[in-house]
Design a protein around this motif. Sequence first.
Motif, PDB file in Angstrom:
ATOM      1  N   ASN A 182      -2.181 -46.895 -16.763  1.00 28.76           N
ATOM      2  CA  ASN A 182      -1.066 -47.145 -15.846  1.00 28.76           C
ATOM      3  C   ASN A 182      -0.097 -48.169 -16.430  1.00 28.76           C
ATOM      4  OD1 ASN A 182       0.559 -47.750 -13.568  1.00 28.76           O
ATOM      5  ND2 ASN A 182      -1.116 -47.221 -12.192  1.00 28.76           N
ATOM      6  N   HIS A 183      -0.639 -49.326 -16.846  1.00 26.20           N
ATOM      7  CA  HIS A 183       0.211 -50.372 -17.414  1.00 26.20           C
ATOM      8  C   HIS A 183       0.862 -49.927 -18.725  1.00 26.20           C
ATOM      9  CE1 HIS A 183      -1.494 -53.045 -14.409  1.00 26.20           C
ATOM     10  NE2 HIS A 183      -0.719 -54.022 -14.827  1.00 26.20           N
ATOM     11  N   SER A 184       0.125 -49.169 -19.527  1.00 33.26           N
ATOM     12  CA  SER A 184       0.666 -48.696 -20.798  1.00 33.26           C
ATOM     13  C   SER A 184       1.829 -47.733 -20.579  1.00 33.26           C
ATOM     14  CB  SER A 184      -0.437 -48.010 -21.622  1.00 33.26           C
ATOM     15  OG  SER A 184      -1.459 -48.917 -21.965  1.00 33.26           O
ATOM     16  N   THR A 185       1.701 -46.867 -19.588  1.00 29.62           N
ATOM     17  CA  THR A 185       2.775 -45.917 -19.296  1.00 29.62           C
ATOM     18  C   THR A 185       4.060 -46.645 -18.934  1.00 29.62           C
ATOM     19  OG1 THR A 185       1.179 -44.258 -18.533  1.00 29.62           O
ATOM     20  CG2 THR A 185       3.469 -43.962 -17.858  1.00 29.62           C
ATOM     21  N   VAL A 186       3.942 -47.677 -18.117  1.00 32.30           N
ATOM     22  CA  VAL A 186       5.120 -48.468 -17.730  1.00 32.30           C
ATOM     23  C   VAL A 186       5.755 -49.117 -18.957  1.00 32.30           C
ATOM     24  CG1 VAL A 186       5.907 -50.498 -16.449  1.00 32.30           C
ATOM     25  CG2 VAL A 186       4.334 -48.870 -15.379  1.00 32.30           C
ATOM     26  N   ALA A 187       4.927 -49.738 -19.815  1.00 34.71           N
ATOM     27  CA  ALA A 187       5.453 -50.411 -21.009  1.00 34.71           C
ATOM     28  C   ALA A 187       6.113 -49.421 -21.950  1.00 34.71           C
ATOM     29  CB  ALA A 187       4.327 -51.155 -21.726  1.00 34.71           C
ATOM     30  N   ILE A 188       5.482 -48.261 -22.150  1.00 32.76           N
ATOM     31  CA  ILE A 188       6.042 -47.237 -23.050  1.00 32.76           C
ATOM     32  C   ILE A 188       7.377 -46.746 -22.517  1.00 32.76           C
ATOM     33  CG2 ILE A 188       5.696 -44.867 -23.874  1.00 32.76           C
ATOM     34  CD1 ILE A 188       2.620 -45.644 -23.905  1.00 32.76           C
ATOM     35  N   PHE A 189       7.437 -46.504 -21.209  1.00 32.25           N
ATOM     36  CA  PHE A 189       8.706 -46.067 -20.620  1.00 32.25           C
ATOM     37  C   PHE A 189       9.789 -47.121 -20.822  1.00 32.25           C
ATOM     38  CE2 PHE A 189      11.971 -45.524 -17.489  1.00 32.25           C
ATOM     39  CZ  PHE A 189      12.106 -44.153 -17.333  1.00 32.25           C
ATOM     40  N   GLU A 190       9.460 -48.379 -20.532  1.00 25.12           N
ATOM     41  CA  GLU A 190      10.467 -49.438 -20.628  1.00 25.12           C
ATOM     42  C   GLU A 190      10.953 -49.623 -22.062  1.00 25.12           C
ATOM     43  OE1 GLU A 190       9.142 -52.130 -16.761  1.00 25.12           O
ATOM     44  OE2 GLU A 190       8.658 -52.845 -18.781  1.00 25.12           O
ATOM     45  N   ILE A 191      10.060 -49.464 -23.036  1.00 21.87           N
ATOM     46  CA  ILE A 191      10.470 -49.565 -24.438  1.00 21.87           C
ATOM     47  C   ILE A 191      11.435 -48.439 -24.801  1.00 21.87           C
ATOM     48  CG2 ILE A 191       9.609 -49.252 -26.802  1.00 21.87           C
ATOM     49  CD1 ILE A 191       7.144 -50.906 -25.952  1.00 21.87           C
ATOM     50  N   LEU A 192      11.098 -47.214 -24.411  1.00 22.73           N
ATOM     51  CA  LEU A 192      11.985 -46.088 -24.730  1.00 22.73           C
ATOM     52  C   LEU A 192      13.277 -46.143 -23.918  1.00 22.73           C
ATOM     53  CD1 LEU A 192       9.339 -43.237 -25.052  1.00 22.73           C
ATOM     54  CD2 LEU A 192      10.517 -44.480 -26.875  1.00 22.73           C
ATOM     55  N   GLU A 193      13.188 -46.625 -22.695  1.00 23.31           N
ATOM     56  CA  GLU A 193      14.391 -46.796 -21.874  1.00 23.31           C
ATOM     57  C   GLU A 193      15.343 -47.784 -22.532  1.00 23.31           C
ATOM     58  OE1 GLU A 193      15.178 -47.626 -17.176  1.00 23.31           O
ATOM     59  OE2 GLU A 193      13.827 -49.004 -18.197  1.00 23.31           O
ATOM     60  N   LYS A 194      14.798 -48.898 -23.006  1.00 24.86           N
ATOM     61  CA  LYS A 194      15.614 -49.914 -23.682  1.00 24.86           C
ATOM     62  C   LYS A 194      16.245 -49.351 -24.947  1.00 24.86           C
ATOM     63  CE  LYS A 194      16.590 -54.459 -23.741  1.00 24.86           C
ATOM     64  NZ  LYS A 194      17.157 -55.205 -22.595  1.00 24.86           N
ATOM     65  N   ALA A 195      15.454 -48.560 -25.691  1.00 25.20           N
ATOM     66  CA  ALA A 195      15.962 -47.986 -26.934  1.00 25.20           C
ATOM     67  C   ALA A 195      17.067 -46.968 -26.671  1.00 25.20           C
ATOM     68  CB  ALA A 195      14.811 -47.342 -27.707  1.00 25.20           C
ATOM     69  N   TRP A 196      16.863 -46.084 -25.702  1.00 25.99           N
ATOM     70  CA  TRP A 196      17.887 -45.074 -25.409  1.00 25.99           C
ATOM     71  C   TRP A 196      19.157 -45.692 -24.836  1.00 25.99           C
ATOM     72  CZ3 TRP A 196      18.682 -40.702 -27.443  1.00 25.99           C
ATOM     73  CH2 TRP A 196      17.630 -39.884 -27.859  1.00 25.99           C
ATOM     74  N   ALA A 197      19.032 -46.834 -24.185  1.00 29.95           N
ATOM     75  CA  ALA A 197      20.226 -47.503 -23.649  1.00 29.95           C
ATOM     76  C   ALA A 197      21.182 -47.902 -24.764  1.00 29.95           C
ATOM     77  CB  ALA A 197      19.821 -48.730 -22.833  1.00 29.95           C
ATOM     78  N   THR A 198      20.665 -48.129 -25.976  1.00 28.32           N
ATOM     79  CA  THR A 198      21.551 -48.472 -27.099  1.00 28.32           C
ATOM     80  C   THR A 198      22.435 -47.294 -27.482  1.00 28.32           C
ATOM     81  OG1 THR A 198      19.971 -47.799 -28.840  1.00 28.32           O
ATOM     82  CG2 THR A 198      19.801 -50.056 -27.999  1.00 28.32           C
ATOM     83  N   GLN A 199      22.056 -46.088 -27.074  1.00 30.33           N
ATOM     84  CA  GLN A 199      22.859 -44.890 -27.325  1.00 30.33           C
ATOM     85  C   GLN A 199      23.607 -44.457 -26.054  1.00 30.33           C
ATOM     86  OE1 GLN A 199      23.047 -43.687 -30.526  1.00 30.33           O
ATOM     87  NE2 GLN A 199      21.827 -45.546 -30.867  1.00 30.33           N
TER      88      GLN A 199
END
Length: 441
Positions: A182-199
């Motif tokens: 559960n916690h890993s899914t949230v962290a993975i999403f937030e990392i990819l969300e942050k990365a895609w925001a740069t685009q």
Amino acid sequence: MTRPTSPPRLPAHLLLLNKLTELKVGQKLNEGKTKQIFELLDQPGLVLVQSKDQITAGNAVRKDQMEGKAAIANKTTSCVFQLLQESGIKTAFVKQHSDTAFIAAHCEMIPIEWVCRRVATGSFLKRNPGVKEGYRFSPLKMEMFFKDDANNDPQWSEEQLLEAKFCLAGLTIGQCEVDIMNHSTVAIFEILEKAWATQNCTLVDMKIEFGVNVKTQEIVLADVIDNDSWRLWPAGDRSQQKDKQVYRDLKEVTPEAMQMVKRNFEWVSERVKLLLKPQASSRVVVLMGSTSDMAHCEKIRKACTFYGIPCVLRVTSAHKGPDETLRIKAEYEGDGIPTVFVAVAGRSNGLGPVMSGNTAYPVINCPPLTPDWGSQDVWSSLRMPSGLGCSTVLSPEASAQFAAQIFGLSDHLVWCKLRASMLNTWVSLKLADKKLQACSL
């Protein structure tokens, strides 16, 4: 006397795969709608994940061939896993092997799709009438679905998952393991969300799967993350969506429509490479009052390296050579690279306050306190005259972390390392507690 039998011949497609890839590829272990998993005979514990040119929707109710999809999907998932691994997330991914395949740790898959949502859309709206499309979840909305094509992947509760008592690679999936996923899914999403925001692209939602590494019995992110795994809306605009939803929404599958879908997938595979590039340069400059503080400063440099931040060590004294201190300051202000200064000075700390009073860059005091006078010396770092804004962090590792948090505001790669580090600390505590509870029993 019996005649010795020759070893069984591999199927023709595996012989060709061996020849092309120079791997000793064994039998097929598993096959899904979009990929095949093969054992690697000369690399125990590893498998080859081979993508297919097939695209599906609605549990393969709609199914088509899309030439080149295997290479596009493999490029996308390899870049995503590289980003996550460089951030510090544990995954099954080892390396990209060819245009259409990558090597991964052999895992027994946990038959759950973890779905993480930032924006309400799709099936969530059907299951939750009254919620308008575009509703933003803060915190993220988590859902679980049991992988069962025959029953259309029903949604599960945490209680159902616990009661299933899955045992994979010798690991029973209990409360600790569910919490980690559960916690890993949230962290993975937030990392990819942050990365895609740069685009300038909104990560709307995402589904991922975990497996148990057959060698280590660790739960790791496994399977793939490609354009089938998420919804991506450039500029937050659904009409510009670039993910598989475009294929799902087709009223009729025509060659022209499939070319449009392919162009969207290619767009994502090209943009995803940019997620691996830093958005801004950065630097930590450690100023020490004496080389006797070198061991303290090396700890700062080592911690900066963990976050991917270059770190420079300099020796200068604000008491004995203020002109040289200000000259060094000007040297690092003049090249335009965002810089955090860390002042390492014991006894009377004049270094941090002098730097803070003469630069607009952040200054962190990190004095090397000694047992005899430390309680008195620390006040020269804590009590500042008006107009000075330097902070004081006593731990050398924590001072580097504070600098990383400053840079993480503008560099997503640094932020991602910080976010993964938070997760890993949480997981280590969770596992330590589980181990202690087992010993107590």
